[in-house]
Design an enzyme around this catalytic site. Sequence first.
Site, PDB file in Angstrom:
ATOM      1  NE  ARG A   1      -1.477   4.372  13.703  1.00  0.00           N
ATOM      2  CZ  ARG A   1      -0.836   3.254  13.435  1.00  0.00           C
ATOM      3  NH1 ARG A   1       0.443   3.121  13.785  1.00  0.00           N
ATOM      4  NH2 ARG A   1      -1.441   2.266  12.811  1.00  0.00           N
TER       5      ARG A   1
ATOM      6  CG  ASP B   1      -4.493   4.475  12.581  1.00  0.00           C
ATOM      7  OD1 ASP B   1      -4.624   4.746  13.797  1.00  0.00           O
ATOM      8  OD2 ASP B   1      -4.062   3.374  12.176  1.00  0.00           O
TER       9      ASP B   1
ATOM     10  CB  SER C   1      -5.341  -5.305   7.894  1.00  0.00           C
ATOM     11  OG  SER C   1      -6.278  -4.776   8.810  1.00  0.00           O
TER      12      SER C   1
ATOM     13  CG  ASP D   1      -2.061  -1.024   1.050  1.00  0.00           C
ATOM     14  OD1 ASP D   1      -2.023  -1.809   0.083  1.00  0.00           O
ATOM     15  OD2 ASP D   1      -2.955  -1.059   1.908  1.00  0.00           O
TER      16      ASP D   1
END
Length: 409
Positions: free
Chosen positions: A97, A126, A180, A17
């Site tokens: 994050r 996110d 994922s 990705d």
Amino acid sequence: MSKDINKVVLAYSGGLDTSIILKWLKQVYDCEVVTFTADLGQGEELEPARKRAEMMGITEIYIEDLREEFVRDFVFPMFRANALYEGVYLLGTSIARPLIAKRLVEIAEATGADAVAHGATGKGNDQVRFELSAYALNPGIRVIAPWREWDLQSRTKLIEFAEQNQIPVPKDKRGEAPFSVDANLLHTSSEGKVLEDPAIEAPDYVYQRTVDPVDAPDTPETITIGFEKGDAVSVNGETLSPASLLTRLNELGGRHGIGRLDLVENRFVGMKSRGIYETPGGTILLAAHRGIESITLDRGAAHLKDEIMPRYAELIYNGLWYSPEREMLQALIDKSQEFVAGEVTLKLYKGSANVVGRSSPYSLYSEDLVTFEEGTGTYDHHDAEGFIKLNGLRLKTYGARKLRLARGQ
């Protein structure tokens, strides 16, 4: 779409990705791309990310080991609050994050970049966490979110784009991935595909860091964790750095099947999602921290912390680590930890981490006060009579009114 961007710093994992995003940024924005790959303890070799970036013509490549900073400056402050989102989630993805965003902004400044970019989708949390953090740290920064701009909205289109642009596609990515995974030193998070139906139990192969509690050792293991000012500093008497300590607890917890969570949570963007989380070391750490607080925090302080904890946890979950309200709550929480020091003994056994002992030079626990045997006279049982009468006064008044109304008076 604005083309006035000359250079962008991309949060780059080296996977399919973000490799597609790298190429897309160069094509659409006609700009230089700087890649940033963070080692947060995800357990993956990061040099392949460097090689892929070089293969795609990138000359400015940042690969950084942030494990110590991650645990010391983000995980530990959060654990001082005993933070749990919706009562159970230890916020493993959420807390990573703001650190990634911090380094993106810092690298952008160091390299003269106009913008930063991330690979978060338009459906998840996110994107909010990355962007709110970036804006808090640099109000003038530009943020590019390809998933909200491009038309590559399916796995098939992504692979077609990759093949058209000579981007290697791993064989196991040709087709639908089973789920994922996001991982760091605090946890693993798995979601999507085989996990999307919350009525169906997650397959065994989803779990990566913990053994099935059924298969865990039949003999309990006892460990001791030392604390100073609310932070864990040692395991079984051995002083360890923050990252090394969490790594050790992960090993211990994983061996005993501790820290599994199957959760349907409420995302900040408005939808519910089902995730499988593994937080072995964090689960042990939370139990130990609450154990040492139980003897070192005054009742009022402890109860106040429990009251503000859900708000604090929600701020982190929603991407507001750098907000003034989180910083205000952190100051209060950190003040409460001045005397949270000592040792906690836990027993690890088949998915559980139970506190079985705790001691501190600052303990507020008084054996003389609580003993059922004859004490030294510091507590007078007769004092309780007036205490109860005063606290019962309003209840007696309230009860009398209820009786009058019931009798029609």
